[in-house]
Write a protein that holds these residues in place. Structure first.
Motif, short mmCIF file in Angstrom:
data_model
loop_
_atom_site.label_atom_id
_atom_site.label_comp_id
_atom_site.label_asym_id
_atom_site.label_seq_id
_atom_site.Cartn_x
_atom_site.Cartn_y
_atom_site.Cartn_z
N ILE A 93 0.84 -1.19 0.00
CA ILE A 93 0.00 0.00 0.00
C ILE A 93 0.88 1.25 0.00
O ILE A 93 2.08 1.17 0.21
CB ILE A 93 -0.96 0.03 1.22
N THR A 121 4.58 -0.06 0.80
CA THR A 121 4.68 -0.69 2.11
C THR A 121 3.89 -1.99 2.06
O THR A 121 2.66 -1.97 1.99
CB THR A 121 4.09 0.22 3.21
N PHE A 122 4.60 -3.12 2.07
CA PHE A 122 3.88 -4.41 2.02
C PHE A 122 3.12 -4.58 3.32
O PHE A 122 3.70 -4.52 4.41
CB PHE A 122 4.88 -5.55 1.83
N ASP A 123 1.83 -4.82 3.22
CA ASP A 123 1.00 -4.92 4.42
C ASP A 123 0.86 -6.39 4.80
O ASP A 123 -0.13 -7.04 4.47
CB ASP A 123 -0.37 -4.29 4.14
N ILE A 124 1.84 -6.87 5.51
CA ILE A 124 1.83 -8.29 5.85
C ILE A 124 0.68 -8.64 6.79
O ILE A 124 0.17 -9.77 6.76
CB ILE A 124 3.19 -8.75 6.42
N ASN A 125 0.22 -7.68 7.58
CA ASN A 125 -0.95 -7.92 8.43
C ASN A 125 -2.16 -8.34 7.59
O ASN A 125 -3.01 -9.13 8.03
CB ASN A 125 -1.34 -6.66 9.19
#
Lengths: 336, 336, 336, 336
Positions: free
Chosen positions: B239, B249-253
């Motif tokens: 995102i 920003t990879f949103d691993i959550n």
């Protein structure tokens, strides 16, 4: 530019070096840390680096193009290890686990958590006694007496303590009871606190600001280092974004970026990084597999009864399982 | 509320059910997919669910408190599996790997990539022929002829193709050559495109919008499902945030959240998720350990010569290594 | 680089120019708009600009360092004016007001809104007939028949219509009834739609993406311009941030930045920009004082009964007051 | 719930009230400010508000549903005015202008700026002597001696000083020379600093955090108020978003939201809000027209030579023009 001075550099040699550097129009910061003496030089002069390297008393010279200098990997390629004593080392070959409750609540709570840590061979206890809270009416921690009690209980077991310091005036009283000072996300750019922590000889872990950039985190570490304390850890704990499905957006990219840009150990905080219990364990594993040197997470006998942050706190069973998985992954050597 | 109709529900039975539901002031959407007939009912009426469950022709009734309905795990607890044929299944017990260049460039490039996929037992080729680009002056893809060539080369090997569709008018011509249609981040809320993809019988992978919320992604999937196509995959691809140290920003959550909220398979795109080659492999592993059903990443014989996205594209050696690590982790059963 | 060709540039002259440019390794896009013929040249060649300026058939040459070219102020310093006919001009000396309901609901609603516009000397009606909605189950607009009705009611009064187009296939049927096509935030990077709107001769207003950068908005406009339509408006409508106290964060800075970077008129949408009725009027004034060429806002006889967006819609009284204030400010010449 | 005690409430009466409240299971914070004694009660008990209102010594009782209490408009509808003496009032009917350089540099600089302020009838000088800087190697301000000099120069003219305090230990030495203490964005959640500023009798202006929510800003003000200082100002200074075309995204929506939620004066900082000189003046006007009680901006004789923040600092001519426009708008009564 960073100039490392020789251990036995004489005052006269140092003065001669300083005077040469000033003639090159550098702005110089003298830094004396636990393991060395450095001159950090800021400026844009053109010069022959060999002229500096050959000065008496100078051991090494590094051009560092980053804006932060001492924390940069550009001059110190080897990863920094932080030794807490009793063979507890952060930043070495094996991931460090730090676990404990959000807040210290009672002696009984401490006894139980210690038993849990020992069972899982966890060497570092986390637990807050000074709590930063958005609202002035919320619980603000058990204070220095709580910290003393923590120390009393952990010390016989060789377990180390990491806990948050909120202001300059707390440092001195906390010193005897703390193994790692934690600077919280809201104090990540409290420059006076960072300055003061630069003048002590105890490790400091700096959490990234709530919407701090990676560069700002490195600058904050530079504050501490440039005042003389190079025992530093960096902590990714999630950032603030538009997404509201969880508490913070854990920035897993930051782990690899920090490891590449800096020689300092990087710790992940999956509890704050997502803020929801069910997701903490996998996030811890994902952080370690991304190269984090350790994780710090919240665990409590009965999370639902915790004074603070219960919704993101593992119970003992979940924490046991997480540690089993970490051990399994260690065994197959994927953390490298 | 979702009402599943029996396979042999008669028209009369259905009409009776509809008329009863209308009497309860529900707004009803009739959905006929590849595997079932559903009535999606929106409204706030009070009613006895048993009265509906007992209606002739009704097989099951579920209250779904989420705003999205058909994609919610609240009515379909079992994870959805997507079968592409030739035993290529997404969403099953083993992670799916999709790899290939950002853009299709030439037949020679295709031949090399196929050899690489076969070597690593990768069953799904990614490769763009219609490219969304911020600038109108940038390369916009090889087009339908490129896609036909891809198909010709992959088919003999049983390798499946995932590629991006950008507009309604492309769907029909692409149909014979595509195994999974990809909806890109910029089209994540192109509702006409989603509607149209709901009317075909081919799997569709929807990427999260550049700053789309998790809920919006689920709503976008609901668009497709509610038009009749339940062969759906969700894709986390990073995102947009304030951080500029990497592309997204990879949103691993999001992976864990999506797996909990929906029964659809979740794919991670580590290439776009960070945008820097050196970080892609660990991010892929972190995604899988977080519970992703698969990864889609960019690989090229010579990334530095790729027409687009070279800076985030693995070379063959890096891709080999990544697949070895994935296999190692599969062997110790941590992907569960 | 942008090369403007003379009106009477012959084919031979153009071919000679193209061939010279190709010899300089430029990638060239030929653009023919309502008011001129341009060659947009992308490349990094070194050359003497006079050699190009002196070519027969070339009227002017501009180096444009921005990545977007035709929409840049670097080659066209004079602000663009869009003439809708009947003396309705956007981008001139006086702010344009566009007002109306979120969605067209009924003929009666239209009659009332027209009376309101006439009373306030507002010349442009906004009103959606194709509505992009996150959920597939929400109201999606009155469609083309609604648009025809709008046209019938507004035309006798010389009131112009701005309304959203969602997909390529709608353009043709909408053409006779629309004065300004609006591209919504979710379609801001729907490049196929932008391409298609570049081939018509009607003004197009492009809304900034939900988290689109200012540069991306300019690129989207460049798509339309480079296909031949230079009747373009830009619209700031708020962006997505971490703040949840209102619907969107209105980016008032963007107005001044867009006015400096581009020659195109800039319109502010205070209704979506904050999403809360009580704040809309002051936000409209603040936008105009920041240099916006106009505002577009939602107004309805009974906002609380509006089918969509009622919470951010002014009632007639509030709209009257806003227009009085705008007139007061116009009178003291602060909008410059 | 907030209970206001009567001026002459006796100790016995207060004790009786406290004991009654405790019986209702309230958690109570006693607050004694410059203008009143309050009991802030947190809890969810059900009770008859008249029973409290009728207690001897109680002057008024308000239910406040917001999480912050004392700063909420729900109990104090009338706007707070801050009187700095010499008829300098913030929060009254006329906008307050605060202007001056980013950093104090020299006595000569001060003399020139004072002349500029007097010319424009500006009563409040801004100027930093303790500067928070991301990098430890940057200029960190002229310190307390600089502040003393500022005081010496401004006092004869009745000009008031607003300047930033960075840590608790500075408060006492700064006290005699400061009229308004400013808490910077990076210290917005430095709770110890806020606590300490709650114990003095000088106005405090709190800047919103770099990505602080509006609610967090109000909570930070609540910290100060609940410790006894109700002379408070709130400051919007831009937030951090994905947009990189300017320094910060000025959140103009926040002005109206803050004015609605709180009775405290709201000041806008257009210099930091956009960070680019050419855009500052219009942003100041837009803020005032949105309802801000004042603006604080940076001005310098020669911005290009300023030690810090020159790129966002107005020169004297630009500042003159801004004040003329503000006066013009005051004259037509649009600031209401």
């Amino acid at each position: 530019m960073i100039i490392q001075l020789e251990k036995n550099c004489s005052l006269t040699e140092k003065e001669a070096t300083l005077s040469y550097l000033k003639s090159l129009k550098f702005s110089i910061t003298e830094v004396k840390t636990q393991s060395g003496d450095y001159l950090v030089c800021i400026g844009k002069s053109e010069f022959d680096i060999r002229n500096i390297g050959n000065l008496p008393g100078v051991s090494d010279v590094h051009i560092v193009s980053d804006n932060y200098k001492l924390v940069s990997k550009k001059w110190k390629v080897k990863n920094t290890e932080i030794n807490l004593g009793d063979n507890v080392i952060i930043g070495g070959n094996t991931p460090s686990i730090m676990a404990g409750p959000c807040s210290l609540e009672s002696e009984e709570q401490m006894q139980k958590i210690i038993t849990h840590l020992l069972k899982n061979n966890i060497k570092i206890l986390r637990g807050g006694v000074f709590k930063p809270r958005s609202s002035p009416y919320a619980f603000r921690g058990a204070g220095i007496e709580g910290l003393k009690m923590m120390k009393q209980i952990t010390e016989p077991h060789g377990i180390k303590i990491i806990t948050e310091v909120m202001q300059v005036s707390q440092i001195e009283e906390m010193m005897p009871y703390v193994d790692v000072f934690q600077v919280g996300a809201r104090n990540s750019q409290n420059f006076n606190l960072l300055d003061a922590l630069g003048e002590i000889d105890k490790p400091v872990m700096i959490k990234r600001g709530i919407s701090g950039t990676i560069e700002e985190l490195l600058y904050s570490a530079e504050y501490v280092f440039s005042k003389g304390n190079e025992k530093l850890l960096l902590c990714e704990r999630g950032i603030r974004t538009f997404e509201t499905a969880y508490r913070n957006t854990f920035d897993i990219n930051a782990i690899q970026v920090l490891k590449e840009k800096s020689h300092l150990p990087v710790i992940a905080d999956p509890s704050h990084g997502v803020g929801i219990r069910d997701y903490v364990a996998k996030l811890a594993l994902a952080s370690l597999i991304s190269g984090a040197d350790g994780v710090i997470y919240e665990v409590h006998e009965k999370p639902e009864e915790a004074i603070s942050d219960g919704q993101q706190t593992l119970n003992f069973f979940e924490s046991d399982q997480l540690n089993s998985k970490i051990n399994l992954l260690k065994a197959v050597n994927v953390f490298t």
